[in-house]
Design an enzyme around this catalytic site. Structure first.
Site: not given
Ligand SMILES: [Zn+2]
Ligand SMILES: [Zn+2]
Length: 183
Positions: A126-127, A164
């Protein structure tokens, strides 16, 4: 585009296997090269005694100095952290500094090591997604879903949705199939 170069940092004697999870995830998902794994000190001045927490943005800014030029840095922190306006953060990414942190304590509450490793994997992905320019995503299960609780973390998958993944592709970053949802 050359493969991404990544430095993994940690700030306490954390479980060696957690470092291994982070390393494997970064290598496999982004085909990145982990160039260094090292321990760093986090200044006490980033600690807020009234909240018993660290200020996440100061921590991330600090660790960006340990990052060789052109590379990315990610810190696995044994500290609990917050940003003004939020009670806590599981992680924070500062794309302009190519640096991010994952704050472990709240991810490690209860549960089996399998669950904990899976949470660490998701938060690292995620980061890193943020570092590479992704915003939060509402596609169910996408690892870029915003997580407000460990339940949210457990609910999402360790994969990027097709949208994404294709945004990353446009930037020249190929996500391994294993880390892409089939929707
Ligand atoms: Zn996020
Ligand atoms: Zn998504």
């Amino acid at each position: 585009m050359n493969s991404l170069k990544v430095v993994i940092l940690y700030d306490a004697d954390i479980n060696h296997e957690i470092l291994l999870v982070a390393r494997t995830t970064i290598q496999e998902a982004f085909n990145a090269e982990v160039i260094e794994i090292r321990k760093v000190e986090i200044p006490d001045t980033f600690y807020n005694p009234y909240r018993d927490q660290y200020l996440a943005d100061l921590v991330v800014e600090h660790i960006s100095y340990f990052r060789p030029e052109e590379s990315y840095a990610i810190l696995l922190s044994s500290r609990d952290a917050y940003v003004p306006g939020l009670n806590f953060v599981f992680g924070l990414a500062m794309p302009l500094l190519q640096s991010a942190a994952v704050f472990l304590p709240r991810l490690m509450l209860g549960n089996s090591t399998t669950t904990i490793f899976s949470r660490v994997e998701k938060e690292v992905l995620h980061e890193f997604g943020h570092l590479l320019g992704l915003e939060h995503c509402r596609t169910p299960g996408c690892v870029m879903n915003f997580s407000n609780s460990v339940r949210d973390v457990d609910r999402k998958t360790n994969k990027f949705c097709k949208r994404c993944a294709s945004k990353l592709h446009e930037k020249g970053i190929i996500i391994s199939e294993k880390y892409v949802l089939d929707k």
